[in-house]
Write an enzyme that holds these catalytic residues in place. Structure first.
Site, mmCIF file in Angstrom:
data_model
loop_
_atom_site.group_PDB
_atom_site.id
_atom_site.type_symbol
_atom_site.label_atom_id
_atom_site.label_comp_id
_atom_site.label_asym_id
_atom_site.label_seq_id
_atom_site.Cartn_x
_atom_site.Cartn_y
_atom_site.Cartn_z
ATOM 1 C CG HIS A 27 -1.889 -1.050 1.355
ATOM 2 N ND1 HIS A 27 -1.840 -2.017 2.335
ATOM 3 C CD2 HIS A 27 -2.993 -1.319 0.630
ATOM 4 C CE1 HIS A 27 -2.873 -2.833 2.197
ATOM 5 N NE2 HIS A 27 -3.592 -2.447 1.168
ATOM 6 C CD GLN B 269 -14.168 -4.683 -2.142
ATOM 7 O OE1 GLN B 269 -14.384 -3.511 -2.465
ATOM 8 N NE2 GLN B 269 -12.950 -5.193 -2.157
ATOM 9 C CD GLN C 145 -9.241 -3.974 -7.021
ATOM 10 O OE1 GLN C 145 -10.000 -4.579 -6.290
ATOM 11 N NE2 GLN C 145 -8.204 -3.327 -6.557
ATOM 12 C CB SER D 116 -2.110 -10.035 0.903
ATOM 13 O OG SER D 116 -3.469 -10.164 1.273
ATOM 14 N NE ARG E 102 -9.270 -11.631 2.243
ATOM 15 C CZ ARG E 102 -9.779 -10.810 1.323
ATOM 16 N NH1 ARG E 102 -9.031 -10.382 0.326
ATOM 17 N NH2 ARG E 102 -11.040 -10.422 1.395
HETATM 18 P P1 AMP Z 1 -6.613 -3.653 -0.493
HETATM 19 O O1 AMP Z 1 -6.431 -2.847 0.762
HETATM 20 O O2 AMP Z 1 -6.152 -5.051 -0.382
HETATM 21 O O3 AMP Z 1 -7.992 -3.493 -1.074
HETATM 22 O O4 AMP Z 1 -5.644 -3.001 -1.558
HETATM 23 C C1 AMP Z 1 -5.650 -1.626 -1.845
HETATM 24 C C2 AMP Z 1 -4.754 -1.362 -3.033
HETATM 25 O O5 AMP Z 1 -3.440 -1.815 -2.732
HETATM 26 C C3 AMP Z 1 -5.194 -2.116 -4.298
HETATM 27 O O6 AMP Z 1 -4.985 -1.290 -5.421
HETATM 28 C C4 AMP Z 1 -4.279 -3.306 -4.309
HETATM 29 O O7 AMP Z 1 -4.052 -3.829 -5.605
HETATM 30 C C5 AMP Z 1 -3.011 -2.696 -3.754
HETATM 31 N N1 AMP Z 1 -2.130 -3.743 -3.199
HETATM 32 C C6 AMP Z 1 -2.460 -4.725 -2.320
HETATM 33 N N2 AMP Z 1 -1.405 -5.522 -2.089
HETATM 34 C C7 AMP Z 1 -0.383 -5.040 -2.843
HETATM 35 C C8 AMP Z 1 0.972 -5.434 -3.052
HETATM 36 N N3 AMP Z 1 1.496 -6.494 -2.453
HETATM 37 N N4 AMP Z 1 1.727 -4.697 -3.895
HETATM 38 C C9 AMP Z 1 1.215 -3.615 -4.540
HETATM 39 N N5 AMP Z 1 -0.059 -3.190 -4.390
HETATM 40 C C10 AMP Z 1 -0.847 -3.894 -3.552
#
Ligand code: AMP
Length: 289
Positions: A37, A64, A162, A194, A196
């Site tokens: 992020h 979602q 996405q 992630s 998660r």
């Molecule tokens: P999320 O909080 O998981 O919904 O992710 C928010 C944003 O961060 C989205 O655009 C994701 O694609 C991006 N994102 C999540 N994990 C990563 C990662 N490991 N590297 C780069 N961007 C990420």
């Protein structure tokens, strides 16, 4: 760093910035932030410039998630997130609650009844496995664009499909925003970062690197043989994933990175994406072969 939780206040602020000629960069997130992020935040700062404004939204979007998914136990730690964002020099953190985003959606459905649906790119892979997922994503991102009024918005390649769907939505519906897709940030052992990953306890954390290992093995095979049948590769990936005792392949797909159309003869440059359950945690990853 300002923290804003109302739509009206955020829009007022964004309009004020616009009048002053400042570029607005937005990074939408669901919080529980990690280095992935933060790399998007730095990209947004680069694009908006020193005099521009960077907004990070933190909102775990209920539309979602399917009823069977992890919405209620999705990790949250706003205090820690705000600390990390302050260090990055973010101007504003937008943290709406469910009432603000979906007024009385559950109790009085008539009060919220407009959704944005992309109808082509969202049919395969994540869309096939999680049927209402992308409708929720496009709806909330469209709302965020209308509330934050960004000139540029940064998304991660980690969620490749996405990002492709959002680019399509922006083009189809003429949102005046430029979409930037930033590379996937990984742990030293290859696991894509992630929120998660927090669920991966004990040996599951080690097993989770199997997504990266399977992608790397596939890349080596395709580089060597040049043209590979997708059906054969899919069988090999499934076998590879299932060498780990708690891993189960949800899907693996080979596709054209622009159109997301599945490819039957895989060659260098083809894109690969996969989803794997490691224990109860569903992980996704993707990359170019
Ligand atoms: P999320 O909080 O998981 O919904 O992710 C928010 C944003 O961060 C989205 O655009 C994701 O694609 C991006 N994102 C999540 N994990 C990563 C990662 N490991 N590297 C780069 N961007 C990420």
């Amino acid at each position: 760093m300002q923290i804003v939780s109302s739509n009206a206040a955020m829009q007022r602020l964004a309009k004020k910035w616009q009048r002053a000629g400042a570029l607005i960069g937005l990074v939408p997130t669901m919080g529980f932030l990690h280095e992935g992020h933060l790399s998007l935040v730095r990209e947004a700062r680069k694009r908006a410039g020193k005099r521009g404004k960077v907004v990070v939204s933190i909102y775990v979007n209920p539309t979602q998630f399917a009823p069977t998914e992890d919405f209620s136990k999705y990790p949250r730690d706003l205090k820690r997130d705000l600390k990390l964002l302050r260090v990055e020099g973010v101007d504003t953190v937008f943290v709406p609650d469910d009432k603000e985003m979906y007024p009385d959606r559950r109790d009085v459905p008539a009060r919220f009844s407009t959704y944005v649906t992309e109808e082509k790119l969202s049919q395969t892979m994540e869309g096939a496995s999680r049927p209402a997922h992308f409708r929720g994503v496009t709806t909330v991102v469209a709302k965020l664009f209308n509330i934050v009024l960004p000139d540029v918005a940064v998304f991660g390649q980690k969620d490749f499909q996405q990002a492709a769907i959002i680019k399509r939505m922006v083009r189809d519906l003429n949102f005046p925003v430029r979409i930037i897709v930033a590379p996937t940030a990984r742990e030293p052992d290859g696991l894509a970062m992630s929120s998660r990953n927090k669920y991966l306890e004990g040996d599951l954390r080690r097993q989770a690197t199997v997504l990266w290992r399977a992608m790397r093995a596939t890349k080596v095979a395709v580089k060597k043989i040049k043209l590979f049948s997708a059906a054969v590769l899919k069988r090999d990936v499934k076998k590879w994933i299932e060498t780990e005792p708690d891993a189960r392949l949800d899907y693996v797909e080979f596709f054209d990175p622009e159109t997301l159309v599945p490819i039957t003869e895989v060659s260098p440059g083809t894109h690969m994406a996969l989803a794997v359950f490691v224990g109860k945690t569903r992980l996704i990853d993707n990359g170019r072969l």
